[in-house]
Design a protein around this motif. Structure first.
Motif, PDB file in Angstrom:
ATOM      1  N   VAL A 105     -22.556   0.516  78.837  1.00  0.00           N
ATOM      2  CA  VAL A 105     -22.234   1.810  78.354  1.00  0.00           C
ATOM      3  C   VAL A 105     -21.048   2.443  79.198  1.00  0.00           C
ATOM      4  N   TYR A 138     -21.362   2.561  73.616  1.00  0.00           N
ATOM      5  CA  TYR A 138     -21.503   1.144  73.930  1.00  0.00           C
ATOM      6  C   TYR A 138     -20.231   0.728  74.222  1.00  0.00           C
ATOM      7  N   ILE A 149     -23.103   6.909  71.200  1.00  0.00           N
ATOM      8  CA  ILE A 149     -24.593   7.179  71.297  1.00  0.00           C
ATOM      9  C   ILE A 149     -24.738   8.395  71.109  1.00  0.00           C
ATOM     10  N   ALA A 150     -24.084   9.397  71.974  1.00  0.00           N
ATOM     11  CA  ALA A 150     -24.238  10.796  71.774  1.00  0.00           C
ATOM     12  C   ALA A 150     -22.844  11.704  72.313  1.00  0.00           C
ATOM     13  N   GLN A 180     -29.892   9.903  77.875  1.00  0.00           N
ATOM     14  CA  GLN A 180     -29.634   8.896  76.651  1.00  0.00           C
ATOM     15  C   GLN A 180     -30.269   7.795  77.328  1.00  0.00           C
ATOM     16  N   ALA A 183     -33.678   5.948  75.959  1.00  0.00           N
ATOM     17  CA  ALA A 183     -33.653   5.351  74.402  1.00  0.00           C
ATOM     18  C   ALA A 183     -32.807   4.201  74.632  1.00  0.00           C
ATOM     19  N   ILE A 184     -31.591   4.147  75.417  1.00  0.00           N
ATOM     20  CA  ILE A 184     -30.776   3.021  75.581  1.00  0.00           C
ATOM     21  C   ILE A 184     -31.617   1.856  76.081  1.00  0.00           C
ATOM     22  N   THR A 188     -33.665   2.138  71.369  1.00  0.00           N
ATOM     23  CA  THR A 188     -33.922   3.033  70.118  1.00  0.00           C
ATOM     24  C   THR A 188     -32.737   4.022  70.103  1.00  0.00           C
ATOM     25  N   ALA A 189     -31.665   3.930  70.945  1.00  0.00           N
ATOM     26  CA  ALA A 189     -30.527   4.655  70.799  1.00  0.00           C
ATOM     27  C   ALA A 189     -29.720   4.580  69.681  1.00  0.00           C
ATOM     28  N   LYS A 190     -28.722   5.528  69.173  1.00  0.00           N
ATOM     29  CA  LYS A 190     -28.036   5.728  68.191  1.00  0.00           C
ATOM     30  C   LYS A 190     -27.073   4.864  68.367  1.00  0.00           C
ATOM     31  N   ARG A 191     -26.528   4.468  67.260  1.00  0.00           N
ATOM     32  CA  ARG A 191     -25.166   3.510  67.267  1.00  0.00           C
ATOM     33  C   ARG A 191     -24.434   4.124  66.045  1.00  0.00           C
TER      34      ARG A 191
END
Length: 322
Positions: A105, A138, A149-150, A180, A183-184, A188-191
């Protein structure tokens, strides 16, 4: 414990590394750029990240080029859970990115997809952006093109320069990354894919961009000065010498003046005509001297400077382009 290889170089990276250590993560190695020769005596100086890592007792690697280096082989052998970068300054080979067990990341100093590249903070100031921010993302083989991610945004104030924004964004980046990471780690972190139609680039500052071209507008020049402060600094040439300009104000110019002509000389500023408007210099640094307010300059080396003088030499870069 989650093991991390951290990669960073300038002051921007320091709070991020410190934050990881303070949060209890295991930093198994720190990778930073090689020491650089600075000053007239060309003494080697370690990067801010190396200085911090040394104080923390962390192992430091300094490859001149990562690809195919012994240092990269060592990093792959470490098999870290995470690879975290923050203004490292080199491209990371895919083989290294794939060595992270969980993810690689990056803490990037812009609101992607705007300002991909090595100088996002400087370019945001130059282009008159009203806000900037941090994107935790990422990493991918293509420069700053990975899924986001954020993000966290902050305003760019009228008196912000690159130095003040770096300081602010370093803290924002630290906090956003730490928020973050759980979650990473748990997957479960956003993509969030980047919108390629909105991509802009922030290429590294070129040496010719450091010189002020008074054919440009006063607004553009004032932004250029703030974008290049504190390093490398914007400059003009006078009598064959460089004079760095650290602070200036935009003024109106209602006359028909040739760019580079002094149109006002006061106690606290020296106003010069530009392509549009005028630029009032308020702080500068003659070659070989410390930075000083314009008052000190006019009372010293600039005593002979008068209204009407073509004080500033024409930008060499402009000549080369023409």
């Amino acid at each position: 414990m989650t093991s991390i290889v951290f990669m960073g170089t300038p002051d921007f990276s320091v709070p991020v590394l410190q934050g990881l250590v303070d949060a209890g993560y295991t930093v198994s190695a720190v990778v930073t750029q090689p020491d650089k020769a600075v000053g007239r005596k060309h003494r080697l100086q370690a990067s801010p990240v190396k200085q911090l890592a040394t104080r923390l007792g962390l192992p430091v690697l300094q490859p001149t080029k990562l690809s195919g280096s012994p240092e990269m082989a060592k990093l792959i052998e470490l098999q870290p859970d995470l690879l975290v970068t923050a203004a490292f300054g080199q491209f990371l080979p895919t083989k290294l990115l794939n060595a992270a067990k969980i993810a690689a990341v990056n803490v990037h100093g812009s609101l992607l997809p705007k300002y991909r590249g090595g100088a996002p903070i400087q370019r945001a100031i130059m282009h008159g952006e009203r806000e900037t921010g941090i994107t935790v993302m990422y990493m991918a083989k293509k420069m700053d093109a990975g899924d986001m991610i954020a993000q966290s945004a902050i305003p760019i104030e009228a008196d912000d320069d690159a130095g003040t924004l770096f300081q602010k964004l370093a803290i924002v980046g630290r906090d956003l990354l730490l928020a973050q990471l759980p979650a990473i780690i748990h997957g479960t972190a956003k993509r969030i894919p980047q919108d390629e139609s909105q991509v802009t680039f922030a290429y590294n500052i070129k040496p010719e961009e450091e010189q002020l071209d008074f054919n440009q507008s006063a607004i553009a020049l004032e932004r250029q000065i703030r974008a290049l402060k504190p390093d490398p600094g914007a400059y003009l040439r006078h009598a064959g010498e460089r004079i760095k300009i650290w602070r200036a104000l935009v003024r109106e110019d209602t006359g028909n003046h040739t760019p580079g002509t002094i149109i006002a000389r006061g106690k606290h500023e020296l106003a010069i005509a530009t392509g549009t408007g005028a630029l009032a210099l308020t702080e500068l640094q003659p070659a070989g001297k410390a930075a000083m307010p314009i008052t000190s300059y006019l009372n010293g080396a600039g005593q002979q400077v008068q209204v009407g003088d073509q004080f500033l030499e024409v930008c060499e870069a402009a000549h080369e382009q023409n």
